[in-house]
Design a protein around this motif. Structure first.
Motif, mmCIF file in Angstrom:
data_model
loop_
_atom_site.group_PDB
_atom_site.id
_atom_site.type_symbol
_atom_site.label_atom_id
_atom_site.label_comp_id
_atom_site.label_asym_id
_atom_site.label_seq_id
_atom_site.Cartn_x
_atom_site.Cartn_y
_atom_site.Cartn_z
ATOM 1 N N GLY A 72 -0.591 -5.364 -7.897
ATOM 2 C CA GLY A 72 -1.446 -5.200 -6.735
ATOM 3 C C GLY A 72 -1.014 -6.051 -5.565
ATOM 4 O O GLY A 72 -1.154 -5.649 -4.410
ATOM 5 N N GLY B 196 -5.042 0.524 -6.601
ATOM 6 C CA GLY B 196 -4.406 -0.186 -5.495
ATOM 7 C C GLY B 196 -4.397 0.633 -4.216
ATOM 8 O O GLY B 196 -4.619 0.099 -3.120
ATOM 9 N N GLY C 237 0.807 -1.218 0.000
ATOM 10 C CA GLY C 237 0.000 0.000 0.000
ATOM 11 C C GLY C 237 0.836 1.261 0.000
ATOM 12 O O GLY C 237 0.560 2.210 -0.746
ATOM 13 N N VAL D 178 -4.848 -6.854 -4.930
ATOM 14 C CA VAL D 178 -4.995 -6.368 -3.553
ATOM 15 C C VAL D 178 -5.660 -7.433 -2.684
ATOM 16 O O VAL D 178 -5.264 -7.652 -1.532
ATOM 17 C CB VAL D 178 -5.826 -5.063 -3.527
ATOM 18 C CG1 VAL D 178 -6.104 -4.630 -2.088
ATOM 19 C CG2 VAL D 178 -5.094 -3.946 -4.277
ATOM 20 N N ASN E 244 -3.222 -10.217 -1.835
ATOM 21 C CA ASN E 244 -2.224 -9.805 -0.847
ATOM 22 C C ASN E 244 -2.667 -10.111 0.580
ATOM 23 O O ASN E 244 -1.849 -10.447 1.442
ATOM 24 C CB ASN E 244 -1.926 -8.310 -0.993
ATOM 25 C CG ASN E 244 -0.976 -7.790 0.066
ATOM 26 O OD1 ASN E 244 -1.378 -7.480 1.183
ATOM 27 N ND2 ASN E 244 0.285 -7.680 -0.293
ATOM 28 N N TYR F 205 -5.896 -0.482 -0.549
ATOM 29 C CA TYR F 205 -5.096 -0.592 0.672
ATOM 30 C C TYR F 205 -5.487 0.457 1.713
ATOM 31 O O TYR F 205 -5.362 0.229 2.920
ATOM 32 C CB TYR F 205 -3.607 -0.499 0.338
ATOM 33 C CG TYR F 205 -3.083 -1.779 -0.275
ATOM 34 C CD1 TYR F 205 -2.999 -2.939 0.484
ATOM 35 C CD2 TYR F 205 -2.702 -1.843 -1.612
ATOM 36 C CE1 TYR F 205 -2.536 -4.131 -0.062
ATOM 37 C CE2 TYR F 205 -2.244 -3.029 -2.180
ATOM 38 C CZ TYR F 205 -2.165 -4.171 -1.394
ATOM 39 O OH TYR F 205 -1.720 -5.357 -1.933
#
Length: 254
Positions: free
Chosen positions: A155, A194, A50, A97, A100, A198
């Protein structure tokens, strides 16, 4: 950023500067701030990704403006490629994202190490590839698929699009400057989408983003000038050596 030593803060700022140069001069430079945030701080994988992506919002906008000014993004074929990459990035980044959030720090380091080694190989391959005799614009479907895959990867680990997109476009026959220009526009979308993802998780360290991002912006302008004025072979070889040296460390550091 609290508790970080002065040498660490200086190192992060320098990585931001060098990373910015790499973004606009050779493409794969945005990974350097991500490496620094991962290796030198105690941030979680989500915070690393992020915080790194926040810096790429500004660098992407500045680099896009620079390549518009120098004419590459005014060329219809390059503009079409950039648009397709940007649209596909809007679809792929949210998935990255999401992925992650399921990645442990150990796995994050391993994934980042693999990406770094792969990009070093792509840059080396590009350096030894014969320049295309004329401009080549890959089919829309190919660009869209590549753009979506790059956005997912970006991402997940918080890298800018140029890191992967530039070597891949060059491998498809697109000239270097046009590849760099197209990838900057894609980077704006990857970083913007992104960042929103985040931010929703509270995974952005703003002081570190400023510390890395301001030198990175200066590096973007310097790299753009280098790309137009000087041979970048030595810079490319330095980047390849650095990435190959860091890849095993990142894989084991997690």
């Amino acid at each position: 950023m609290a508790g970080a030593s002065v040498p660490v803060l200086v190192a992060l700022g320098l990585l931001g500067l060098v990373g910015g140069v790499g973004i606009t001069a050779v493409g794969p430079g945005g990974v350097l701030p991500t490496i620094g945030l991962f290796a030198l701080t105690g941030l979680t994988p989500a915070q690393v990704a992020g915080t790194a992506l926040v810096t790429h919002v500004a660098t992407g906008i500045l680099a896009t403006a620079a390549y518009t000014r120098s004419g590459q993004l005014r060329e219809p074929g390059t503009r079409r490629t950039a648009l397709v990459l940007a649209v596909s990035a809007a679809a792929g980044t949210p998935l990255g994202v999401l992925v992650n959030s399921y990645v442990s720090k150990r796995m994050f380091g391993l994934v980042l190490g693999v990406f770094v080694a792969g990009v070093a190989g792509l840059v080396w391959s590009r350096e030894h590839r014969r320049p295309a005799g004329s401009r080549v614009h890959p089919p829309t479907a190919v660009v869209a698929g590549m753009g979506c895959a790059v956005a997912v990867a970006a991402g997940v680990v918080g890298i800018g699009g140029p890191m992967l997109t530039v070597p891949l476009l060059v491998a498809l026959g697109v000239p270097v400057l046009e590849s760099l220009a197209s990838a900057q526009a894609q980077s704006v979308v990857i970083a913007g989408v992104g960042t929103v993802g985040y931010l929703a998780q509270g995974a952005v360290d703003w002081p570190l983003a400023v510390l890395v991002g301001v030198p990175e912006l200066a590096g973007v302008l310097l790299g753009w000038r280098i790309a137009h004025a000087l041979p970048t072979r030595h810079l490319k070889y330095a980047l390849i050596t650095t990435l190959l040296a860091l890849a095993p460390y990142l894989a084991l550091h997690g």
